[in-house]
Design a protein around this motif. Structure first.
Motif, short mmCIF file in Angstrom:
data_model
loop_
_atom_site.label_atom_id
_atom_site.label_comp_id
_atom_site.label_asym_id
_atom_site.label_seq_id
_atom_site.Cartn_x
_atom_site.Cartn_y
_atom_site.Cartn_z
N GLY A 79 3.01 20.14 8.15
CA GLY A 79 4.24 20.11 7.35
C GLY A 79 4.61 18.71 6.86
N ILE A 80 3.76 17.73 7.11
CA ILE A 80 4.09 16.34 6.73
C ILE A 80 3.35 16.00 5.43
N PRO A 81 4.10 15.83 4.32
CA PRO A 81 3.43 15.73 3.02
C PRO A 81 2.99 14.32 2.65
N LEU A 88 0.84 -1.21 0.00
CA LEU A 88 0.00 0.00 0.00
C LEU A 88 0.86 1.25 0.00
N ALA A 95 4.38 8.96 11.99
CA ALA A 95 4.98 10.24 11.60
C ALA A 95 4.80 11.26 12.72
N TRP A 105 -2.74 -3.14 7.17
CA TRP A 105 -3.09 -2.11 6.19
C TRP A 105 -4.20 -1.25 6.80
N PHE A 106 -3.90 0.01 6.99
CA PHE A 106 -4.85 0.92 7.64
C PHE A 106 -5.78 1.53 6.60
N CYS A 136 12.52 13.00 0.30
CA CYS A 136 11.64 12.16 1.12
C CYS A 136 11.72 12.60 2.57
N LYS A 178 11.45 3.90 3.32
CA LYS A 178 11.22 2.50 2.93
C LYS A 178 11.74 2.28 1.51
#
Ligand code: FAD
Length: 295
Positions: free
Chosen positions: A118-120, A53, A131, A175-176, A213, A287
């Motif tokens: 701020g986390i894309p 995912l 995160a 898997w969320f 990233c 990852k």
């Protein structure tokens, strides 16, 4: 028999789906239209292929030789948001962007999710990575999550079923598909001001407007990865089109058409140099998936 309505592609370039804007192709690529569609797809996809995912690919490197499985991308359509209990509960699907829940919660005068601005990435990616920023992390405000099985069944799990750590959670292969956040009223501070402050602080400390990233390595205990890399004199070091940022040494930028291999080689170079000079082994936060060049 229900059939899927989402987009199913073969040989899709993952450069279109990662924030490094490079990398190989996914043998199969599926964008479900809804959670129901995702369930139907999983129930009907019987091939023995690996399934992976992705959200917005903001923490992901896909090797140049590609991924010989199915990439399921949630970011485009799994984006429903629902408020409950006078805004004390926010229910979101996994493809909703982190920035959106930060802004939506501030609009409702609720606090706790401002750091997400701020986390894309998506909420799904944030749950998997735990995160965080500005002293907060994703799982702090979670009440429950919905997960989907390989067969397409959805179940709700309580926050206590998980053991989140620094940029990690247990239950690795979950898997969320949904998250339920518990929020409190913001009685004192102006949330919009907090959001502005977070974004301007990022502009000062991080390279913005470049393909990256975010932080490549997690911080080792008692150290900052970026500081270690900087102290080893690695700012500006380059492999092909990939470069260690001059502004924040834990960022690797794709500034001149880097391949995934350029980036991975630079990651190894940095790791080796830091280990040689300090004895500390940096672990990747990013990852990395796909076939290695010798496979
Ligand atoms: C400029 C920049 C700044 C950043 N700043 C921060 C920061 O301050 N703090 C921080 O923590 N991170 C930061 N990041 C990294 C990244 O944004 C986060 O890790 C984010 O949570 C990843 O979300 P995503 O949707 O892009 O996940 P992806 O990159 O698509 O995937 C990352 C991992 O999550 C898994 N995943 C994705 N969706 C799901 C799902 N629904 N269920 C289960 N697993 C899933 C993937 O399989 C993969 O293992 C930054 C990145 C960039 C580019």
């Amino acid at each position: 028999m229900n059939s899927v309505t989402g987009t199913f592609l073969k040989n899709e370039s993952m450069a279109n789906h990662t924030s490094w804007r490079c990398g190989g192709r996914a043998a199969f690529f599926f964008e479900p239209r809804s959670l129901k569609d995702l369930g139907i797809f999983l129930a009907s996809f019987k091939e023995k292929k690996e399934i992976f995912l992705v959200g917005l690919g903001s923490n992901l490197l896909v090797r140049d030789k590609g991924f010989d499985g199915v990439i399921i991308s949630t970011a485009k359509f799994l984006n429903k948001i629902q408020w409950k209990g006078e805004f004390s509960e926010l229910n979101v699907e996994c493809g909703v962007s982190c920035a959106k829940i930060a802004r939506e919660s501030v609009k409702k005068n609720m606090k706790g999710l401002e750091f997400f601005v701020g986390i894309p990435g998506t909420v799904g990616g944030a749950l998997k990575m735990n995160a965080g920023a500005n002293g907060k992390d994703t799982w702090q405000n979670i009440k429950s999550v919905d997960v989907i099985s390989r067969e397409g069944y959805i179940e709700t799990l309580d926050r206590n079923s998980f053991n989140p750590g620094y940029r990690t959670i247990d239950g690795k292969n979950k898997w969320f598909v949904k998250a339920c956040f518990h929020l409190e009223k913001n009685l004192n501070k102006d949330g919009s001001a907090k959001i502005k402050e977070i974004l301007s602080q990022r502009k000062v400390t991080q390279p913005t407007g470049s393909f990256s990233c975010g932080s490549v390595f997690i911080n080792p205990e008692n150290y900052f990865a970026g500081k270690l890399i900087e102290e080893c004199g690695l700012k500006g070091v380059r492999v092909g089109g990939a470069i260690v940022s001059e502004k924040h040494a834990n960022f690797i930028l794709n500034d001149r058409g880097a391949s995934a291999s350029d980036i991975e080689k630079l990651i190894e170079l940095v790791r080796n140099q830091v280990r040689k000079k300090t004895g500390i082994k940096l672990e990747c936060e990013v990852k990395i998936i796909g076939k290695k060049t010798n496979e």
